[in-house]
Design an enzyme around this catalytic site. Structure first.
Site, PDB file in Angstrom:
ATOM      1  N   LYS A  54     -92.204 -23.066 -15.889  1.00 25.62           N
ATOM      2  CA  LYS A  54     -91.910 -22.081 -14.834  1.00 25.62           C
ATOM      3  C   LYS A  54     -90.538 -22.392 -14.271  1.00 25.62           C
ATOM      4  CE  LYS A  54     -94.081 -18.612 -12.960  1.00 25.62           C
ATOM      5  NZ  LYS A  54     -95.191 -17.785 -13.461  1.00 25.62           N
ATOM      6  N   ASP A 112     -91.219 -12.972 -13.162  1.00 22.72           N
ATOM      7  CA  ASP A 112     -92.279 -13.261 -12.198  1.00 22.72           C
ATOM      8  C   ASP A 112     -91.832 -12.490 -10.948  1.00 22.72           C
ATOM      9  OD1 ASP A 112     -94.725 -15.288 -11.837  1.00 22.72           O
ATOM     10  OD2 ASP A 112     -93.637 -15.334  -9.965  1.00 22.72           O
ATOM     11  N   GLY A 156     -95.842  -4.423  -6.369  1.00 22.13           N
ATOM     12  CA  GLY A 156     -94.872  -4.649  -7.446  1.00 22.13           C
ATOM     13  C   GLY A 156     -95.468  -4.378  -8.811  1.00 22.13           C
TER      14      GLY A 156
HETATM   15  O1  2IT Z   1     -97.411 -15.963 -14.127  1.00 18.96           O
HETATM   16  C1  2IT Z   1     -97.219 -15.521 -15.263  1.00 18.96           C
HETATM   17  O2  2IT Z   1     -98.023 -15.674 -16.168  1.00 18.96           O
HETATM   18  C2  2IT Z   1     -95.953 -14.809 -15.508  1.00 18.96           C
HETATM   19  N1  2IT Z   1     -95.175 -14.643 -14.583  1.00 18.96           N
HETATM   20  C3  2IT Z   1     -95.619 -14.316 -16.885  1.00 18.96           C
HETATM   21  C4  2IT Z   1     -95.071 -15.408 -17.722  1.00 18.96           C
HETATM   22  C5  2IT Z   1     -94.562 -14.991 -19.061  1.00 18.96           C
HETATM   23  O3  2IT Z   1     -94.012 -15.853 -19.747  1.00 18.96           O
HETATM   24  O4  2IT Z   1     -94.720 -13.831 -19.448  1.00 18.96           O
END
Ligand code: 2IT
Length: 444
Positions: free
Chosen positions: A124, A164, A237
């Site tokens: 992340k 995100d 969103g």
């Molecule tokens: O929290 C999540 O799973 C996302 N923001 C998507 C992450 C992604 O790599 O598509």
């Protein structure tokens, strides 16, 4: 497992990292029994290794705003665990972002990605940059400055970021454009790209659609249907939008959406052009939901959360810890049947325990919202094969993955009395896969 000792040691090492410690505590408590049945895990200090990210990159992001002032933000990428595949997970741009936020999200992502059945590790990243009120040019300059640091640490087979909160198609476009210039390769190191340059159909809808597919599965466990059910959604969103769209398609009635300013209650249901209007609200960059109430002549509750409304189904779709114990009590007192976290860690641990104690159908984020990253995995596959699938093909695969995740939760979470503890189920299923992969690959 000496859970409390491990948690205390972690807190001493990372004092004040509230969200991270919360996410770890939830998982450790629910896998304790299973862990204790596997001495081979303890032998290799599996938990101690699993709770720490592999590595963290922090960097400064300097950029110039439209007024010519220099702005400085913090940027991060947390590479949490790559036991089952390349690091994979979104980037969050939000004023509330701290290292604790991204460590909690990376930790959750590791288990979530394991559940998707696809070969993806957990990561992340993001920044405390707030897109609110920024011009398009400012967003672009920030994304470019951010990528100038990030690009060194990522690649199509090492770490694949996505969106995100605060990072959607527009931001991924700007980030990817800069990444390609720097890295000199075009193999799709990001997901959530535009359809014209390697993106996947259904990726924007995927988190919300997948969330509803999961909820439908949970309801089915109890012989129930989403048709005719009233639904409270928080947020407005991308995630809330996809969930509202699919819930409506399947006959549910969404009566709330919310923003940082409060929530709107629309007793006639948020459907059709009202769902399209959510996209306009989002594109305004104001981060408020009140204009919906004005436009459609419905009530706006300033500074309040939608959980005070009487509904059959509650779906947190905004941000972590947006539903607390008090909210949980109100929902249960009002007869809620099912709660699905489509946001990451949308409920506090106390709220989750309360829902489980009351026998409510409760789906945790790492299972319910896994459709987003699962479809990112499908985007990676399409990029690697240099092809693109139709919406129907992607949607069918997404649906199948959500059904599989639900089945894994039932397998590991069904209690002797028939109640499915989805929290336990998701945590154990995700953990077992990551743990087995780590053991097989030695102490690294
Ligand atoms: O929290 C999540 O799973 C996302 N923001 C998507 C992450 C992604 O790599 O598509």
């Amino acid at each position: 497992m000496k859970t409390e000792i491990i948690l205390q040691a972690l807190e001493a090492k990372h004092p004040g990292e509230k969200e991270y410690l919360q996410a770890v505590a939830e998982v450790l408590h629910s896998i304790e029994d299973v862990y204790n049945q596997h001495p081979e895990f303890e032998k290799v200090k599996l938990i101690e290794r699993l709770v720490e990210p592999d590595r963290i990159f922090t960097f400064k992001v300097s950029w110039v705003d439209d007024a010519g002032n220099v702005q400085v933000n913090l940027g991060y990428r947390v590479q949490f665990n790559n036991a089952i595949g390349p690091y994979k997970g979104g980037l969050r741009f939000h004023a509330s972002v701290t290292l604790s936020t991204l460590k909690f999200l990376g930790f959750e992502q590791t288990f979530k990605n394991a559940l998707t059945t696809l070969p993806m590790g957990g990561g992340k990243g993001g920044s405390d940059f707030s897109p609110k009120g920024k011009s398009n040019a400012e967003i672009m300059r920030f994304c470019q400055a951010f990528t100038l640091e990030l690009w060194k640490h990522i690649g199509p087979d090492t770490d694949v970021p996505a969106g995100d909160i605060g990072v959607g198609g527009r931001e991924i476009g700007y980030i990817y454009g800069m990444y390609k210039k720097l890295a000199g390769e075009n193999t799709g190191t990001f997901t959530g790209k535009g359809l014209d340059f390697g993106g996947s159909l259904i990726r924007p809808e995927a988190t919300g659609f997948g969330g509803i597919y999961f909820v439908v599965n949970m309801l089915k466990e109890k012989g129930l249907d989403i048709k005719g059910k009233t639904i409270a959604i928080s947020g407005f969103g991308n995630v809330a939008w996809g969930a509202a769209l699919k819930a409506g398609e399947l006959g549910g009635k969404v009566v709330t959406i919310s923003g940082p300013d409060g929530y709107v209650y629309d007793p006639n249901g948020i459907s059709g052009e009202k769902i399209d209007y959510m996209l306009e609200l989002r594109d305004s960059g104001e981060d408020i939901v009140a204009p919906y109430a004005k436009k459609y002549g419905v009530e706006f509750f300033a500074g309040k959360r939608p959980w005070q409304q009487k509904v059959d189904i509650a779906l947190p779709c905004a941000i972590q810890n947006e539903l607390n114990l008090e909210d949980a009590k109100t929902l249960v007192a009002n007869g809620v049947t099912c709660v699905g976290e489509i946001s990451n860690m949308g409920c506090t641990n106390e709220a989750v325990d309360f829902f489980v104690e009351k026998g409510i159908l409760f789906g945790p984020g790492k299972a319910v919202n896994a459709g987003g990253v699962a479809t990112s995995g499908l985007e990676m596959t399409q990029n690697a094969m240099h092809i693109s699938w139709t919406s129907e093909e992607v949607d069918a695969k997404l649906h199948q993955i959500m059904n599989d995740i639900h089945a894994q939760c039932v397998k590991y979470g069904k209690q002797p009395n028939g109640y499915v503890n989805y929290v336990k189920g998701a945590n154990i299923a995700g953990f077992m896969k990551v743990a087995r992969a780590m053991v097989a690959q030695g102490i690294v």
